[in-house]
Scaffold this motif. Structure first.
Motif, PDB file in Angstrom:
ATOM      1  N   TRP A 125      -2.961  15.461  -1.529  1.00 39.84           N
ATOM      2  CA  TRP A 125      -3.136  14.429  -2.576  1.00 39.84           C
ATOM      3  C   TRP A 125      -4.613  14.096  -2.760  1.00 39.84           C
ATOM      4  CZ3 TRP A 125       1.241  14.927  -4.668  1.00 39.84           C
ATOM      5  CH2 TRP A 125       2.394  15.068  -3.912  1.00 39.84           C
ATOM      6  N   LYS A 153      -9.562  -2.718  -4.273  1.00 39.72           N
ATOM      7  CA  LYS A 153      -9.274  -1.316  -4.588  1.00 39.72           C
ATOM      8  C   LYS A 153      -8.138  -1.219  -5.602  1.00 39.72           C
ATOM      9  CE  LYS A 153      -7.972   1.621  -1.264  1.00 39.72           C
ATOM     10  NZ  LYS A 153      -8.100   2.397  -0.006  1.00 39.72           N
ATOM     11  N   LEU A 177     -10.250   8.121 -16.430  1.00 37.59           N
ATOM     12  CA  LEU A 177      -9.678   9.159 -15.564  1.00 37.59           C
ATOM     13  C   LEU A 177     -10.525   9.323 -14.295  1.00 37.59           C
ATOM     14  CD1 LEU A 177      -7.451  11.434 -15.492  1.00 37.59           C
ATOM     15  CD2 LEU A 177      -9.230  12.978 -16.283  1.00 37.59           C
ATOM     16  N   TYR A 187      -7.138   6.343  -1.218  1.00 32.16           N
ATOM     17  CA  TYR A 187      -5.875   6.010  -0.538  1.00 32.16           C
ATOM     18  C   TYR A 187      -5.419   7.146   0.378  1.00 32.16           C
ATOM     19  CZ  TYR A 187      -5.031   1.940  -3.538  1.00 32.16           C
ATOM     20  OH  TYR A 187      -5.111   0.730  -4.166  1.00 32.16           O
ATOM     21  N   PHE A 188      -6.023   8.337   0.204  1.00 33.95           N
ATOM     22  CA  PHE A 188      -5.540   9.505   0.947  1.00 33.95           C
ATOM     23  C   PHE A 188      -6.643  10.161   1.782  1.00 33.95           C
ATOM     24  CE2 PHE A 188      -3.004   9.135  -2.960  1.00 33.95           C
ATOM     25  CZ  PHE A 188      -1.740   9.023  -2.410  1.00 33.95           C
ATOM     26  N   LYS A 197       0.831  -1.205   0.000  1.00 34.00           N
ATOM     27  CA  LYS A 197       0.000   0.000   0.000  1.00 34.00           C
ATOM     28  C   LYS A 197       0.868   1.258   0.000  1.00 34.00           C
ATOM     29  CE  LYS A 197      -3.992   2.131   2.089  1.00 34.00           C
ATOM     30  NZ  LYS A 197      -4.817   2.306   3.254  1.00 34.00           N
ATOM     31  N   ILE A 252      -6.143  16.897  -4.847  1.00 32.04           N
ATOM     32  CA  ILE A 252      -5.780  16.805  -6.275  1.00 32.04           C
ATOM     33  C   ILE A 252      -6.626  15.738  -6.953  1.00 32.04           C
ATOM     34  CG2 ILE A 252      -3.944  16.125  -7.899  1.00 32.04           C
ATOM     35  CD1 ILE A 252      -1.930  17.428  -5.983  1.00 32.04           C
ATOM     36  N   TYR A 253      -6.698  14.554  -6.332  1.00 27.98           N
ATOM     37  CA  TYR A 253      -7.460  13.466  -6.967  1.00 27.98           C
ATOM     38  C   TYR A 253      -8.954  13.775  -7.048  1.00 27.98           C
ATOM     39  CZ  TYR A 253      -3.551  10.373  -7.715  1.00 27.98           C
ATOM     40  OH  TYR A 253      -2.392   9.833  -8.217  1.00 27.98           O
ATOM     41  N   VAL A 287      -9.425  16.340  -9.898  1.00 26.10           N
ATOM     42  CA  VAL A 287      -9.303  15.716 -11.227  1.00 26.10           C
ATOM     43  C   VAL A 287     -10.461  14.740 -11.471  1.00 26.10           C
ATOM     44  CG1 VAL A 287      -7.782  14.458 -12.819  1.00 26.10           C
ATOM     45  CG2 VAL A 287      -6.800  16.015 -11.164  1.00 26.10           C
ATOM     46  N   LEU A 325      -0.744  14.869 -12.857  1.00 23.22           N
ATOM     47  CA  LEU A 325      -2.127  15.266 -13.154  1.00 23.22           C
ATOM     48  C   LEU A 325      -2.353  16.744 -12.840  1.00 23.22           C
ATOM     49  CD1 LEU A 325      -4.233  12.233 -11.867  1.00 23.22           C
ATOM     50  CD2 LEU A 325      -4.043  13.031 -14.215  1.00 23.22           C
ATOM     51  N   LEU A 361       1.161   6.899  -6.552  1.00 16.28           N
ATOM     52  CA  LEU A 361       0.000   7.779  -6.734  1.00 16.28           C
ATOM     53  C   LEU A 361       0.351   9.246  -6.488  1.00 16.28           C
ATOM     54  CD1 LEU A 361      -2.936   5.708  -5.175  1.00 16.28           C
ATOM     55  CD2 LEU A 361      -2.510   6.198  -7.584  1.00 16.28           C
ATOM     56  N   ASP A 400      -1.451  14.338   3.380  1.00 16.48           N
ATOM     57  CA  ASP A 400      -2.265  13.481   2.492  1.00 16.48           C
ATOM     58  C   ASP A 400      -3.485  14.227   1.954  1.00 16.48           C
ATOM     59  OD1 ASP A 400      -0.644  11.332   2.552  1.00 16.48           O
ATOM     60  OD2 ASP A 400      -1.990  10.002   3.678  1.00 16.48           O
ATOM     61  N   LEU A 409      -8.293   0.437  -9.374  1.00 12.68           N
ATOM     62  CA  LEU A 409      -7.295   1.447  -9.743  1.00 12.68           C
ATOM     63  C   LEU A 409      -6.607   1.045 -11.051  1.00 12.68           C
ATOM     64  CD1 LEU A 409      -6.045   4.041  -8.402  1.00 12.68           C
ATOM     65  CD2 LEU A 409      -4.218   2.565  -7.605  1.00 12.68           C
ATOM     66  N   ALA A 459      -0.215  12.096  -9.112  1.00 14.50           N
ATOM     67  CA  ALA A 459      -0.988  13.293  -8.739  1.00 14.50           C
ATOM     68  C   ALA A 459      -0.261  14.566  -9.172  1.00 14.50           C
ATOM     69  CB  ALA A 459      -1.225  13.295  -7.230  1.00 14.50           C
ATOM     70  N   LYS A 491       0.930   4.194  -2.764  1.00 13.47           N
ATOM     71  CA  LYS A 491       0.721   5.595  -2.385  1.00 13.47           C
ATOM     72  C   LYS A 491       1.840   6.474  -2.947  1.00 13.47           C
ATOM     73  CE  LYS A 491      -1.120   7.069   1.538  1.00 13.47           C
ATOM     74  NZ  LYS A 491      -1.438   7.271   2.949  1.00 13.47           N
ATOM     75  N   VAL A 528      -3.533  19.308 -15.620  1.00 13.41           N
ATOM     76  CA  VAL A 528      -4.827  19.999 -15.513  1.00 13.41           C
ATOM     77  C   VAL A 528      -4.622  21.516 -15.489  1.00 13.41           C
ATOM     78  CG1 VAL A 528      -6.796  20.409 -13.973  1.00 13.41           C
ATOM     79  CG2 VAL A 528      -6.058  18.087 -14.447  1.00 13.41           C
ATOM     80  N   PHE A 560     -10.088   6.155 -12.110  1.00 10.63           N
ATOM     81  CA  PHE A 560      -8.751   6.121 -11.518  1.00 10.63           C
ATOM     82  C   PHE A 560      -8.628   7.143 -10.376  1.00 10.63           C
ATOM     83  CE2 PHE A 560      -4.399   7.716 -11.287  1.00 10.63           C
ATOM     84  CZ  PHE A 560      -3.701   6.547 -11.054  1.00 10.63           C
ATOM     85  N   ALA A 591      -8.112   6.433  -6.544  1.00 15.72           N
ATOM     86  CA  ALA A 591      -6.844   6.902  -5.965  1.00 15.72           C
ATOM     87  C   ALA A 591      -7.102   7.787  -4.749  1.00 15.72           C
ATOM     88  CB  ALA A 591      -6.041   7.653  -7.013  1.00 15.72           C
TER      89      ALA A 591
END
Lengths: 165, 85
Positions: B65, B2, B33, B43-44, A2, B68-69, B72, A16, A9, B62, B6, A13, A6, A20, B36, B40
Motif C-alpha cells: 500500500w 493527518k 491527488l 499510514y503505511f 485509524k 502504491i501511494y 501515485v 488508484l 485507504l 503494508d 487527508l 489504493a 486504513k 493509473v 492525498f 495516505a
C-alpha cells in the motif's frame, strides 16, 4: 478510527492502482493527441492527390499535425486560411517542440476530418506576411473583452505555411 | 492533523473534478491527488520485510500500500510540475 481509515485507504489504493495502470496503458498505446498530451502516428486514410486550394478546410475547427516522420509525434492546433493558403500557428513560436521537429524535417501529415494529407511546412519569416497572419489570427480567435492578447503575446506567435507534397 | 490533511486532499480532488471535469489541465486535481497520496502513504510506513516473534523474516503487506501511494504521489507531483513549470 485509524484502522477504519486504513481499510478505506486500501480500497482507494486498489482503485488508484487500477486507474493509473489503465491510464498508463492508454498513454503508451495512444495514437491521437489528447489535450496537451501529444499523440503518435495517425492512422486515417491518406489522400495522395496534391491540394492547391485549402478552402475546404474552413469546415474544420482544428487540425492535427503529425510531425517527425521517423518517430511520429502529433499535436492539435488551430489553423488559419488566407486566400486559399493554409497556415498553422504555433503559439509558442519556434520554441514549441513540434515546431522544432518541423524545422529539422519539414515533411509532415495533417489530419482534417477523417483524412490525412502529406504536406511540407515552411516557417513564415517575411515580416509583412507575419504581421498580417498575426492580425488575422487575433481577429479570428479573438478573446473576450478584458482578456485581449498583448502585443508581446501576439508577437510570440509564429506560422507555418502548408503546401501539398 | 493527518486525517484533516487527508480529507483536504480528497476534497480537493473531488471538488476540482466536479468543477473542472476530467481534464489533463486540472492543476487542482493534480495538487489534491499529490496531497492525498502523500498523506495516505504515511499510514503505511514500514520496511518491506521484518522479523516476527520467532525471528523469521516476513513480508509486510503494508509495504504494498505504501508503494502504491508513493507511486501515485510521484505521478501527481509530475503532473502538477508539468502544469506549473
Amino acid at each position: 478510527m485509524k484502522l477504519m481509515i486504513k481499510k478505506v485507504l486500501k480500497g482507494v489504493a486498489v482503485l488508484l492502482a487500477i486507474s493509473v495502470t489503465t491510464i498508463l496503458f492508454l498513454y503508451l498505446n495512444r495514437t491521437n493527441p489528447y489535450g496537451i498530451i501529444p499523440g503518435r502516428q495517425l492512422v486515417e486514410e491518406e489522400v495522395t492527390e496534391p491540394i492547391a486550394d485549402w478552402s475546404f478546410t474552413e469546415q474544420f475547427r482544428t487540425v492535427t499535425n503529425e510531425v517527425r516522420p521517423s518517430d511520429p509525434y502529433s499535436v492539435n492546433t488551430s489553423k488559419l486560411l488566407i486566400d486559399g493558403v493554409l497556415y498553422i500557428p504555433s503559439g509558442g513560436g519556434i520554441e514549441s517542440r513540434w515546431a522544432q521537429f518541423l524545422l529539422q524535417d519539414p515533411n509532415m501529415r495533417i489530419r482534417l476530418g477523417t483524412k490525412l494529407y502529406p504536406v511540407t511546412a515552411t516557417w513564415v519569416q517575411e515580416p509583412a506576411l507575419l504581421a498580417q497572419l498575426r492580425e488575422a489570427y487575433d481577429r479570428k480567435f479573438a478573446r473576450p473583452p478584458g482578456e485581449e492578447r498583448t502585443p508581446e503575446e501576439l508577437g510570440r506567435f509564429g506560422f507555418f505555411r502548408i503546401d501539398s507534397r | 492533523m493527518k486525517h484533516a490533511i487527508l480529507a483536504v486532499g480528497a476534497l480537493l480532488v473531488i471538488v476540482s473534478v466536479i468543477m473542472g471535469g476530467f481534464s489533463v489541465g486540472n492543476r487542482y486535481a493534480a495538487a489534491g491527488l499529490f496531497l492525498f497520496c502523500l498523506t495516505a502513504s504515511t499510514y503505511f510506513v514500514t520496511w518491506p520485510v521484518s522479523r516476527d516473534e520467532e525471528q523469521h523474516w516476513r513480508f509486510n503487506s503494508d509495504f504494498v500500500w505504501l508503494s502504491i501511494y508513493l507511486v501515485v504521489a510521484v505521478v501527481g507531483a509530475s503532473w502538477l510540475g508539468f502544469l506549473l513549470f
